[in-house]
Design a protein around this motif. Structure first.
Motif: not given
Length: 496
Positions: A240-248
């Protein structure tokens, strides 16, 4: 030095602390598979890959998930075009296979899993039902919309104000929504012809009837909205909780803002602790994009420049900055790569010669090697600053060449350390390939061309009714490690 990152959520440089001391949950917002990937897409992949590699180098167990969006009106618009296939699923499969080929060609570390939207519709429906039950979403004419006014923190990622948001919805969609900024979680029915026409090649026959994949849901037959997909897939395969979300960077609003709202409304937990956004790749003053037609595909770039030059190009500019693509920039990248490669080969050749001695010591060279490792680590922990880390490697190249030029008897220990430093930092972290592996640039492309030539011959044999001969060719390819599969969308293959 502790890793710090530029966090879009806080707008500040934050010290990185994963929820679990030895594990990082990394989600990368993947590609809509409606066209071949270009160098703008690959910039995101390359920087996410370097982040993955550095986190592992620093001792973390990285759980990396990256999605493929294979349900989209842009995919529907390619139906019947060239050899892509006669259905949305066929077109998506065609381009997904190309994306996977390009990822391998770029020497990216494999993610833990690459979830596709089409295989996660049950999880998407469950998430939408939760939002409806909790009062954050509502049904309207078979579609379901997220009510942005029900989520108090809407806009916290992008700093958007509700009363300033302009929507590009159709008149029908506006009539269904309570608020202009509400967004679709579930869309009733198939894709409307007018939505397809916006993305379809005008030289092709228009699609006159609603089409595309649909699924049964509590609100009727329909399709998932774009934003809800990433929330469902990331929470299914990570937490439910991410450490890192990467995107443009171009996805901060509305896509990532909506991910935050729907995820946190459903779970009551923070969705992602650190949001890292990659700057766009520019060419001739505009961002590189499929819609503008100003792009070079990954396949073309690898064929023209080779993987090492392409990766060196990406590692010359920090992820959060915009980068310019052009002949001058690629020439500079090629020169940097050649400096690293020559220095590595020089160190390896002398180290393996009789001119390197156990009792020869070059303190200046040894200090340069130690300094390279320290400077590289400091740069990478400074928000994955690949530009400064690359500069440290180039300094090591200079030091290596100086040692080789200044003496007749060489420091074996220092040369061995230099070789290992190049392999560890340029190889393991930046994903560059020295030695025999470096000569492989273009080999995959050649192998693919040869396989496709054999498959053309096989198709000709099948058309002529020589099925035994066609089967023999398939078996011969299998013996060489090429798995051939015949399907409704045509013949595909993969290297085992």
């Amino acid at each position: 030095m502790t890793l710090s990152v530029t966090n879009t959520l806080t707008g500040e440089r934050d010290e990185f602390e994963p929820r679990n001391d030895d594990e990082v949950l990394l989600y990368v917002c993947g590609l809509t598979v409606s066209d071949d990937a270009h160098l703008g897409h690959a910039r995101l992949w390359a920087h996410a890959d370097v982040m993955h590699r550095w986190l592992e180098y620093e001792g973390y167990d990285v759980r990396h998930v990256e999605n493929f969006t294979d349900v989209n009106e842009k995919i529907v618009a390619r139906i019947g075009e060239d050899e892509y296939g006669r259905s949305e699923a066929d077109v998506a499969e065609f381009f997904t296979s190309h994306v996977i080929r390009d990822m391998r060609g770029l020497n990216l570390k494999r993610a833990e899993v690459y979830p596709r939207v089409s295989e996660h519709v049950p999880e998407i429906i469950d998430l939408v039902e939760t939002l409806v039950d909790r009062g954050y979403a509502y049904e309207s004419n078979g579609s379901v919309y997220f009510d942005v006014t029900a989520f108090d923190d809407y806009g916290k990622l992008s700093n958007q104000q509700l009363d300033e948001i302009e929507t590009q919805d159709t008149e029908a969609e506006r009539s269904e929504k309570r608020n202009p900024a509400d967004f679709a979680l579930w869309k009733a029915g198939a894709v409307a012809p007018e939505d397809v026409a916006e993305h379809r090649d005008p030289s092709l026959d228009p699609i006159e009837d609603a089409c595309g994949q649909t699924w049964e849901s509590p609100w009727g037959e329909g399709r998932p909205g774009w934003h809800v997909e990433c929330s469902a897939m990331s929470m299914t395969h990570l937490d439910d909780t991410l450490d890192i979300h990467v995107g443009g960077r171009d996805l901060v609003f509305p896509h990532h803002e909506n991910e935050v709202a729907q995820s946190e409304a459903a779970t009551g937990e923070q969705f992602a602790r650190y949001w890292l956004h990659v700057g766009l790749l520019q060419t001739a003053g505009d961002k590189m994009s499929s819609s503008l037609g100003n792009f070079l595909t990954v396949d073309e770039a690898l064929d023209e420049y080779g993987v090492n030059v392409v990766r060196t190009f990406y590692c010359s500019t920090a992820y959060r900055s915009e980068q310019t693509f052009g002949e001058r920039e690629m020439q500079e990248a090629e020169e940097r790569w050649e400096r690293l490669e020559r220095a590595y080969e020089t160190a390896a050749d002398i180290c393996d010669s009789t001119d390197a001695y156990a009792k020869v010591e070059d303190e200046r060279f040894r200090e340069a090697i130690t300094g390279t490792r320290e400077d590289f680590r400091e740069a990478m922990n400074d928000d994955f600053n690949v530009r400064e880390a690359m500069a440290a490697l180039l300094e090591l190249a200079t030091a290596t060449n100086r040692h080789a030029d200044d003496r007749d008897a060489y420091d074996f220990w220092a040369l061995r350390e230099a070789v290992e430093t190049f392999e560890d930092l340029a190889g393991e972290v930046f994903g560059l390939s020295f030695g025999d592996a470096a000569a492989g640039d273009g080999t995959v492309t050649l192998a693919e061309e040869l396989v496709e030539l054999v498959l053309d011959v096989r198709d000709a044999e099948r058309d002529a009714g020589n099925y035994d001969r066609a089967d023999d060719l398939r078996d011969d390819l299998a013996d060489l490690g090429v798995e051939v599969q015949d399907g409704d969308g045509g013949t595909t293959y993969r290297f085992e």
